[in-house]
Design a protein around this motif. Structure first.
Motif, short mmCIF file in Angstrom:
data_model
loop_
_atom_site.label_atom_id
_atom_site.label_comp_id
_atom_site.label_asym_id
_atom_site.label_seq_id
_atom_site.Cartn_x
_atom_site.Cartn_y
_atom_site.Cartn_z
N VAL A 1 33.10 25.84 30.26
CA VAL A 1 34.09 24.59 29.99
C VAL A 1 34.89 26.02 29.11
CG1 VAL A 1 33.18 25.10 27.27
CG2 VAL A 1 35.17 22.71 27.98
N ASN A 2 34.46 27.57 29.30
CA ASN A 2 35.51 28.71 29.19
C ASN A 2 35.69 29.31 30.10
OD1 ASN A 2 36.33 28.01 26.07
ND2 ASN A 2 33.61 28.50 26.06
N ALA A 3 34.79 28.82 31.02
CA ALA A 3 35.76 29.84 33.04
C ALA A 3 36.60 30.39 33.01
CB ALA A 3 35.16 28.87 34.32
N VAL B 1 40.37 24.84 28.35
CA VAL B 1 41.67 26.00 28.72
C VAL B 1 42.94 25.14 29.55
CG1 VAL B 1 41.87 27.78 30.58
CG2 VAL B 1 40.02 27.15 30.10
N GLN B 2 43.37 25.69 28.11
CA GLN B 2 45.26 25.09 28.52
C GLN B 2 46.41 25.84 28.62
OE1 GLN B 2 46.61 21.59 29.18
NE2 GLN B 2 44.70 20.45 28.49
N LEU B 3 46.97 25.92 29.11
CA LEU B 3 48.63 27.57 28.97
C LEU B 3 48.43 27.21 27.55
CD1 LEU B 3 50.67 28.87 29.51
CD2 LEU B 3 51.98 26.92 30.66
N ARG B 4 48.94 26.25 27.18
CA ARG B 4 49.29 25.97 25.51
C ARG B 4 48.26 26.59 23.97
NH1 ARG B 4 48.44 20.58 22.48
NH2 ARG B 4 46.53 19.45 23.87
N TYR B 5 47.58 26.48 24.89
CA TYR B 5 46.20 27.15 23.74
C TYR B 5 46.08 28.51 23.77
CZ TYR B 5 43.89 22.68 23.86
OH TYR B 5 43.36 20.87 23.16
N ILE B 6 46.31 29.21 25.39
CA ILE B 6 46.40 30.69 25.34
C ILE B 6 47.53 31.04 24.69
CG2 ILE B 6 46.23 30.91 27.79
CD1 ILE B 6 44.49 32.35 27.01
N TYR B 7 48.81 30.88 25.86
CA TYR B 7 49.93 31.24 25.25
C TYR B 7 50.35 31.79 24.31
CZ TYR B 7 54.80 31.26 25.63
OH TYR B 7 56.57 31.44 25.85
N PRO B 8 49.75 31.65 23.19
CA PRO B 8 50.35 32.02 21.62
C PRO B 8 49.43 34.20 22.23
CG PRO B 8 49.17 30.79 20.81
CD PRO B 8 49.22 30.36 22.30
N PHE C 1 37.65 29.17 22.36
CA PHE C 1 35.85 29.88 23.32
C PHE C 1 35.22 28.01 22.83
CE2 PHE C 1 35.78 34.22 23.26
CZ PHE C 1 36.71 33.75 24.95
N LEU C 2 35.36 27.77 21.48
CA LEU C 2 34.86 26.05 21.09
C LEU C 2 36.04 24.80 21.89
CD1 LEU C 2 33.74 27.48 17.29
CD2 LEU C 2 32.65 27.71 19.42
N GLY C 3 36.61 25.23 21.72
CA GLY C 3 37.58 24.41 22.57
C GLY C 3 37.24 23.33 23.22
N PRO C 4 38.14 22.22 24.23
CA PRO C 4 37.40 21.08 24.62
C PRO C 4 37.99 22.17 26.43
CG PRO C 4 40.07 21.14 23.78
CD PRO C 4 39.28 22.16 23.12
N LEU D 1 42.92 39.55 14.79
CA LEU D 1 43.08 38.40 13.90
C LEU D 1 43.08 37.65 15.72
CD1 LEU D 1 44.75 36.40 12.25
CD2 LEU D 1 46.80 37.51 12.17
N VAL D 2 43.75 38.28 16.51
CA VAL D 2 43.74 38.03 18.06
C VAL D 2 42.69 37.10 17.96
CG1 VAL D 2 43.97 38.26 20.19
CG2 VAL D 2 45.43 38.85 18.35
N MET D 3 41.36 38.11 18.03
CA MET D 3 39.59 37.67 18.18
C MET D 3 39.28 36.51 17.62
SD MET D 3 38.53 39.94 20.82
CE MET D 3 39.80 40.10 21.66
N GLY D 4 39.41 35.85 16.45
CA GLY D 4 39.47 35.20 15.02
C GLY D 4 40.23 34.14 16.48
N TYR D 5 41.48 34.32 16.52
CA TYR D 5 41.84 33.04 17.42
C TYR D 5 41.07 32.51 18.85
CZ TYR D 5 45.56 30.37 19.99
OH TYR D 5 46.00 28.81 20.74
N PHE D 6 40.78 34.07 19.42
CA PHE D 6 39.56 33.45 20.86
C PHE D 6 38.76 32.66 20.56
CE2 PHE D 6 42.20 36.37 23.09
CZ PHE D 6 42.16 36.00 24.33
N LEU D 7 37.90 33.15 19.68
CA LEU D 7 36.60 32.06 19.12
C LEU D 7 36.92 30.89 19.27
CD1 LEU D 7 33.56 32.34 18.08
CD2 LEU D 7 34.01 32.88 16.24
N THR D 8 38.24 30.56 18.02
CA THR D 8 38.46 28.81 17.89
C THR D 8 38.79 28.52 19.70
OG1 THR D 8 41.06 29.51 17.67
CG2 THR D 8 39.42 29.73 15.70
#
Length: 578
Positions: free
Chosen positions: A424-426, A542-549, A537-540, A528-535
């Motif tokens: 799911v995180n490929a 990979v989407q552009l809108r998720y990684i865009y920030p 990796f627990l998500g449903p 702070l960025v790593m904290g966002y990445f952690l969320t």
């Protein structure tokens, strides 16, 4: 005049250890993600693990060692060769209003570059959550599944259009213009702050070109989605935090950081969780580290911003009489792990490898949790097909039984749990992944389902007064074709500027560089960025809108002066906090 020299770097042993570990981790993820994509499943036998770890140690560790050698050499030359006049200028605000002109010019150029996309997709790209958010508005029933502040912004735009401008469509067009201005202002703020830190002109020109011409900006700037608004506040927050942490003369940056933090909490539900990770690390650094005065000040501003964001959310929920949304989004990874384990060990009969070794009590819990055998719909790269049929009552009110079963299955089938997480995180972990590009629609599927998603429910949104009214048909068709065909994947080498699988590793590499060069302060924005990445990796999925920030933040964090700004003179000039 006394300069920081090679002694300002960490010991070679620790530096090489850090980069060899990062290289091994990168190689391990690439090998396992590739095998999983090709084979569909990995049997984590001792032989496979030994082979994979051995290759990772040999090639990944070697790659990390070579990289560390060049980084350390480059750092020594860069610090030792610092020009004192340039170092002093780096911490001095130039007189007059030149910073305002830099900000205005950058914002104007960026906004102007996106106008063609706005005309092509007028009034907006209403994909992603537009269907459900406008549904809440029409029904006047609000839940917190989507950030309510963003839903209310859309509501205000629709009412402005209907009551003042003559059509809901015009109101949505006004919303898009405001969103474009906000994002352009966030980019301009980053460019201005780099200019204030005396970053060389060539790099300023390149980052300005990135702001104007990076293709995903054209789609995201005109997409009516919370993620674009969140991205703007996130970039403002990161830039302000860099300014605070490097000790330069940045009056008012705490307030800017405060505003950016409140915004990121209000416009993404996982924003507060990402920030809590940062806050926890910040607290530990404050308690056990040096520069307690600086970190204490940031800690107070952070706590105030977090409380403000949460109070505002709760206040609006109370005023709007909003309901609590389903929490299944937070269970995306366990849902995938349960579903995959059920298919391989639950006696379902879908997979040839199903050995039916799962205990009956665990089967019963999974069937209570995943309704109507929806685990049969399991897609390795996308949790939504199974997630949409889950009964979160089980996780919420039978949590002891849920956790007990989860831990028991994890101990019995660790390989399947790991495979589910890797699959799911490929897109985040493997630069060679292409599954992220087809999450929204397979090749040959109806238009708008590419990585840059542009598909929206026209029939329903038309009934709500929102309809496609392109002002530039030719450009619209060209942009649709580029998005539908995932054309970025066809670019040799250059595709790595677009695929999400490189972003996480670039941030880890930058974090390693900052740590090795003892730029401890500038590690904090990366935390702070790593904290966002952690969320993520627990998500449903990979989407552009998720990684865009985090895509848009990297150039600014990369170019922020680090070792150059740590020059210390005998007279006490420069950033003496290092």
């Amino acid at each position: 005049m006394k300069w920081v020299t090679a002694n300002g770097l960490r010991s070679k042993l620790s530096a090489y250890g850090i980069f060899c570990f990062l290289g091994m981790l990168f190689c391990f993820c690439c090998l396992t993600e590739r095998d999983l994509a090709i084979q569909g499943n990995i049997l984590w036998t001792g032989a496979y693990l030994f082979k994979t770890l051995g290759i990772s140690l040999l090639f990944g560790g070697g790659m990390g060692a070579v990289l560390c050698f060049f980084i350390c050499k480059g750092a020594v030359r860069k610090v030792s060769g610092q020009d004192s006049a340039r170092a002093e200028e780096r911490d001095t605000f130039l007189g007059g209003n030149r910073w305002g002109r830099v900000f205005g010019l950058s914002m104007g150029l960026t906004f102007a570059a996106w106008i063609p996309a706005f005309l092509a997709y007028y009034p907006a790209i209403c994909a992603y959550d537009a269907f459900s958010q406008t549904g809440q508005i029409v029904e006047n029933y609000y839940i917190d599944h989507h950030p309510i502040f963003h839903t209310l912004l859309i509501k205000a735009a629709m009412e402005l259009g209907e009551r003042v401008l003559g059509s809901v469509n015009a109101g949505i067009g006004c919303y898009t213009v405001c969103q474009m201005l906000l994002l352009a202002a966030a980019f301009a703020f980053g460019v201005m702050m780099l200019w204030k830190r005396s970053v060389r002109r060539i790099w300023l020109y390149l980052v300005q070109g990135f702001c104007m011409l990076y293709p995903f900006h054209f789609y995201m700037s005109v997409s009516m989605t919370k993620d674009t608004v969140f991205a703007a506040f996130f970039l403002i927050q990161l830039t302000a935090l860099c300014a605070i942490m490097d000790g330069g003369k940045s009056p008012g940056m705490e307030l800017v950081f405060y505003v950016g933090t409140v915004g990121m909490i209000l416009f993404r539900n996982n924003g507060k969780y990402a920030f809590l990770v940062f806050f926890a690390i910040l607290f530990l650094v404050f308690v056990f580290g040096k520069q307690r005065r600086l970190f204490g000040r940031v800690l107070l501003w952070s706590a105030g911003a977090f409380v403000t964001g949460v109070v505002l959310l709760q206040g609006v929920f109370y005023i709007m009489d909003a309901g609590q949304g389903d929490r299944r989004e937070m269970l995306s990874l366990p849902i995938q792990q349960f579903a995959r384990t059920m298919l391989y060990h639950g006696g379902v009969g879908v997979m040839a490898e199903d050995d039916n070794t799962m205990e009956e009590r665990d089967k019963a819990l999974i069937n209570d949790f995943i309704l109507d055998q929806a685990y049969r719909k399991y897609r390795p790269e996308f949790a939504d097909p199974v997630k949409s049929s889950t009964n979160t009552y089980v996780a919420r009110y039978r949590w002891r039984e849920f956790i007990s079963s989860y831990l028991r299955l994890f101990s019995q089938y660790p390989g399947d749990f790991l495979n589910a997480a890797l699959a799911v995180n490929a897109g985040y972990l493997y630069p060679g992944d292409v599954s992220h590009a087809y999450v929204n629609g397979q090749e040959g599927d109806r238009a708008g389902g590419g990585y840059a998603q542009t598909r929206w429910d026209e029939e329903t949104l038309n009934s709500r007064g929102i309809y496609k009214d392109t002002k530039w048909q030719g450009l619209f068709e060209a942009m649709e074709a580029w998005a539908d065909e995932n054309a970025y994947l066809k670019l040799p080498v250059l595709k790595y500027l677009f695929v999400p699988g490189v972003v996480f590793w670039l941030y880890l590499l930058l974090l390693g560089c900052r740590f090795v060069r003892r730029e401890r302060m500038l590690c904090m924005p990366l935390i702070l960025v790593m904290g966002y990445f952690l969320t993520l990796f627990l998500g449903p999925t990979v989407q552009l809108r998720y990684i865009y920030p985090v895509m848009i933040g990297f150039p600014f964090l990369l170019l922020w002066p680090g070792a150059d700004s740590s020059v210390i003179s005998a007279g006490g000039q420069g950033n003496t906090h290092r």
